[in-house]
Design an enzyme around this catalytic site. Structure first.
Site, PDB file in Angstrom:
ATOM      1  N   ARG A 168       0.850  -1.197   0.000  1.00 16.14           N
ATOM      2  CA  ARG A 168       0.000   0.000   0.000  1.00 16.14           C
ATOM      3  C   ARG A 168       0.881   1.242   0.000  1.00 16.14           C
ATOM      4  O   ARG A 168       1.122   1.866   1.024  1.00 16.14           O
ATOM      5  CB  ARG A 168      -0.916  -0.047   1.207  1.00 16.14           C
ATOM      6  N   GLN A 222      -0.989   2.731  -5.813  1.00 14.31           N
ATOM      7  CA  GLN A 222      -2.419   2.984  -5.594  1.00 14.31           C
ATOM      8  C   GLN A 222      -3.289   2.649  -6.809  1.00 14.31           C
ATOM      9  O   GLN A 222      -4.353   2.059  -6.670  1.00 14.31           O
ATOM     10  CB  GLN A 222      -2.627   4.447  -5.211  1.00 14.31           C
ATOM     11  N   SER A 274      -8.700  -2.206  -2.977  1.00 15.11           N
ATOM     12  CA  SER A 274      -9.420  -0.957  -2.707  1.00 15.11           C
ATOM     13  C   SER A 274     -10.588  -0.776  -3.666  1.00 15.11           C
ATOM     14  O   SER A 274     -11.695  -0.416  -3.246  1.00 15.11           O
ATOM     15  CB  SER A 274      -8.489   0.252  -2.847  1.00 15.11           C
ATOM     16  N   TYR A 305      -3.036  -1.946   7.625  1.00 19.67           N
ATOM     17  CA  TYR A 305      -3.629  -3.174   8.158  1.00 19.67           C
ATOM     18  C   TYR A 305      -3.695  -3.122   9.683  1.00 19.67           C
ATOM     19  O   TYR A 305      -2.811  -2.578  10.334  1.00 19.67           O
ATOM     20  CB  TYR A 305      -2.799  -4.399   7.749  1.00 19.67           C
ATOM     21  N   ASP A 346      -4.254  -1.151  -7.143  1.00 21.12           N
ATOM     22  CA  ASP A 346      -4.764  -1.831  -5.961  1.00 21.12           C
ATOM     23  C   ASP A 346      -6.203  -2.335  -6.137  1.00 21.12           C
ATOM     24  O   ASP A 346      -7.167  -1.610  -5.930  1.00 21.12           O
ATOM     25  CB  ASP A 346      -4.667  -0.860  -4.777  1.00 21.12           C
TER      26      ASP A 346
HETATM   27  P1  NAI Z   1      -8.923  -3.962   5.777  1.00 19.57           P
HETATM   28  O1  NAI Z   1      -9.850  -4.487   4.762  1.00 19.57           O
HETATM   29  O2  NAI Z   1      -7.675  -4.705   6.098  1.00 19.57           O
HETATM   30  O3  NAI Z   1      -9.738  -3.799   7.162  1.00 19.57           O
HETATM   31  C1  NAI Z   1     -10.934  -3.074   7.215  1.00 19.57           C
HETATM   32  C2  NAI Z   1     -10.937  -2.185   8.443  1.00 19.57           C
HETATM   33  O4  NAI Z   1     -11.223  -2.967   9.620  1.00 19.57           O
HETATM   34  C3  NAI Z   1      -9.613  -1.474   8.732  1.00 19.57           C
HETATM   35  O5  NAI Z   1      -9.825  -0.086   8.751  1.00 19.57           O
HETATM   36  C4  NAI Z   1      -9.194  -2.033  10.084  1.00 19.57           C
HETATM   37  O6  NAI Z   1      -8.473  -1.083  10.867  1.00 19.57           O
HETATM   38  C5  NAI Z   1     -10.544  -2.365  10.702  1.00 19.57           C
HETATM   39  N1  NAI Z   1     -10.538  -3.269  11.856  1.00 19.57           N
HETATM   40  C6  NAI Z   1      -9.786  -4.380  12.089  1.00 19.57           C
HETATM   41  N2  NAI Z   1     -10.076  -4.932  13.294  1.00 19.57           N
HETATM   42  C7  NAI Z   1     -11.069  -4.174  13.849  1.00 19.57           C
HETATM   43  C8  NAI Z   1     -11.799  -4.217  15.061  1.00 19.57           C
HETATM   44  N3  NAI Z   1     -11.552  -5.136  15.997  1.00 19.57           N
HETATM   45  N4  NAI Z   1     -12.730  -3.265  15.287  1.00 19.57           N
HETATM   46  C9  NAI Z   1     -12.969  -2.286  14.378  1.00 19.57           C
HETATM   47  N5  NAI Z   1     -12.310  -2.177  13.208  1.00 19.57           N
HETATM   48  C10 NAI Z   1     -11.368  -3.099  12.933  1.00 19.57           C
HETATM   49  O7  NAI Z   1      -8.506  -2.471   5.443  1.00 19.57           O
HETATM   50  P2  NAI Z   1      -8.638  -1.670   4.066  1.00 19.57           P
HETATM   51  O8  NAI Z   1      -9.987  -1.154   3.960  1.00 19.57           O
HETATM   52  O9  NAI Z   1      -8.159  -2.517   2.938  1.00 19.57           O
HETATM   53  O10 NAI Z   1      -7.583  -0.469   4.238  1.00 19.57           O
HETATM   54  C11 NAI Z   1      -7.220   0.083   5.449  1.00 19.57           C
HETATM   55  C12 NAI Z   1      -6.388   1.352   5.197  1.00 19.57           C
HETATM   56  O11 NAI Z   1      -5.329   1.179   4.264  1.00 19.57           O
HETATM   57  C13 NAI Z   1      -7.256   2.474   4.677  1.00 19.57           C
HETATM   58  O12 NAI Z   1      -7.059   3.566   5.520  1.00 19.57           O
HETATM   59  C14 NAI Z   1      -6.746   2.762   3.296  1.00 19.57           C
HETATM   60  O13 NAI Z   1      -6.795   4.113   2.964  1.00 19.57           O
HETATM   61  C15 NAI Z   1      -5.319   2.257   3.348  1.00 19.57           C
HETATM   62  N6  NAI Z   1      -4.963   1.781   1.997  1.00 19.57           N
HETATM   63  C16 NAI Z   1      -3.949   2.396   1.325  1.00 19.57           C
HETATM   64  C17 NAI Z   1      -3.619   1.992   0.039  1.00 19.57           C
HETATM   65  C18 NAI Z   1      -2.492   2.659  -0.695  1.00 19.57           C
HETATM   66  O14 NAI Z   1      -1.938   3.626  -0.196  1.00 19.57           O
HETATM   67  N7  NAI Z   1      -2.105   2.155  -1.857  1.00 19.57           N
HETATM   68  C19 NAI Z   1      -4.345   0.904  -0.641  1.00 19.57           C
HETATM   69  C20 NAI Z   1      -5.366   0.281   0.180  1.00 19.57           C
HETATM   70  C21 NAI Z   1      -5.663   0.743   1.439  1.00 19.57           C
END
Ligand code: NAI
Length: 384
Positions: A127, A132, A138, A233, A135
């Site tokens: 990530r 980006q 996302s 993550y 991905d």
């Molecule tokens: P994910 O699909 O791995 O997890 C979904 C969400 O669940 C996350 O926000 C995580 O913190 C949350 N979570 C885990 N355990 C939990 C709990 N016990 N209670 C409540 N919430 C909980 O995450 P996703 O959606 O794939 O991405 C997370 C972050 O990564 C985002 O902020 C996104 O912007 C960033 N990201 C950055 C990328 C890049 O820069 N290329 C590409 C993809 C994501």
């Protein structure tokens, strides 16, 4: 270099890995492309649209795969019987690019390694800013979040928005979103657009501002243990933090009309967050949409792929929601793959370069070995 794109074969899959717009771009970059007849039909892309883009259409998937240097797929290739599966048909030394989800498809990983195929999993792409545009996680998570909010609104026994009618005013529904990553933020934004009052929580503290920026209200607890595993993550919470989070979730669920859950650990496995007692505390007619169903589900009572009703509360745990919006899902997926291929194209061919951080992060198998550490660990675990 020849790209081959077969029709997806997983049950219920309607996406295609390449759309005509991307086909045209890759042909301009020097590739030739062959697709299986009807591969794009379910997503709304006809064979004639592909032909117009310069793609050739093949009837026989076995011939298509055995002649391809680079195979593009949405899902993992089929593996198994030694003669009639996609991994058997792919030629040794070919390259696969797609959403392999290696930890959920260990059988396919084994077959890809045995066939000496270089497999890149787009869901393992690091990530970083440079990656980006590639991905797929996302792009697909955003569709799940949108569709999840729509499913909840359609299922709920009341309006999402506040309405002032001649028969009086009805208050807005209260929606609670657990996990505010890509899917969660899109669910919040969609529920807000429909007029609901939206609350959301996450374990990564940096998401508070993101929740507010899409119109949600953040609720959370101060966590004593660390939660970030890096790269966006989350890690599993400590036991003490789990207990404190459970109190927050219990209070929020009891007050909510709709709960949408999206929490994942390491982007793969779903922590069990909503207990049977929390479900029982919700009002009859309420709805839970468990968007973590592909990873096993965040609700103790969810049955992935099924609808469950407990004490008047409906629990939906839909699988593969992006396949229910196949046109845009395919378009975005295809653009992600195309960005990946273009980034590594030199002299009309895709260059494997495992010194590059994007390739190194996303390569799963290469030259007969499993290169991805977490996948290697998982394979070892099932072997012992
Ligand atoms: P994910 O699909 O791995 O997890 C979904 C969400 O669940 C996350 O926000 C995580 O913190 C949350 N979570 C885990 N355990 C939990 C709990 N016990 N209670 C409540 N919430 C909980 O995450 P996703 O959606 O794939 O991405 C997370 C972050 O990564 C985002 O902020 C996104 O912007 C960033 N990201 C950055 C990328 C890049 O820069 N290329 C590409 C993809 C994501």
């Amino acid at each position: 270099m020849r790209i081959g794109v077969p029709k997806e074969t997983s049950a219920g899959e309607r996406r295609v890995a390449l759309v005509p717009e991307s086909g045209k771009k890759l042909i301009q970059a020097g590739y030739t492309i062959a697709m299986e007849a009807g591969a794009g039909d379910a997503a709304g892309f006809s064979d004639s649209a592909y032909r117009e883009a310069g793609v050739t259409i093949w009837d026989d998937p076995a011939a298509l795969l055995s002649s391809a240097d680079l195979v593009l797929k949405v899902n993992a290739p089929s593996a198994g019987d030694g003669q009639g599966s996609e991994t058997d048909w792919m030629r040794e030394g070919a390259i696969y690019i797609g959403s392999l989800m290696p930890l959920r498809n260990l059988e396919a990983v084994r077959a890809l390694a045995a066939r000496r195929i270089t497999a890149f999993s787009t869901d393992a792409i690091p990530r970083t800013t440079r990656a980006q545009s590639m991905d797929t996680l996302s792009s697909m998570a955003s569709i799940s979040g949108y569709k999840g909010a729509l499913l909840a609104a359609a299922e709920l026994n009341k309006y999402f928005p506040m309405l002032m009618t001649a028969a009086g005013t009805v208050p807005p529904a209260k929606v609670f979103v657990i996990g505010a990553g890509v899917a969660g933020l899109q669910a919040i934004a969609t529920a807000r657009r429909l007029g609901a009052n939206v609350f959301a929580t996450d374990v990564r503290p940096e998401v508070k501002e993101q929740i507010e920026s899409v119109g949600g209200k953040y609720v959370g607890i101060e966590l004593a243990g660390g939660v970030s595993a890096g790269g966006g993550y989350a890690k599993e919470l400590t036991e003490a933090d789990q207990l404190r989070q459970r109190e927050l979730l219990a209070a929020q669920c009891a007050q909510s009309d709709t709960v949408i859950t999206t929490a994942l650990i390491g982007g793969v496995f779903a922590p069990r967050l909503i207990t049977a007692d929390m479900v029982k505390s919700m009002k009859p007619g309420s709805v839970i949409v468990d968007l973590a169903a592909d990873g096993g589900g965040n609700c103790e009572l969810s049955r992935p792929g099924e609808r469950v009703s407990v004490g008047g509360v409906t629990i939906l745990a839909p699988l593969n929601l992006p396949a229910t919006m196949p046109l845009h899902a395919s378009l975005l997926f295809s653009r992600n793959l195309t960005a990946f291929i273009q980034a590594f194209t030199k002299d009309n061919a895709f260059m494997v370069d495992l010194t590059d951080d994007i390739q190194l992060g996303s390569v799963i198998t290469h030259e007969g070995a499993v290169k991805h550490q977490r996948t290697r660990d998982a394979l070892q675990k099932v072997a012992t």
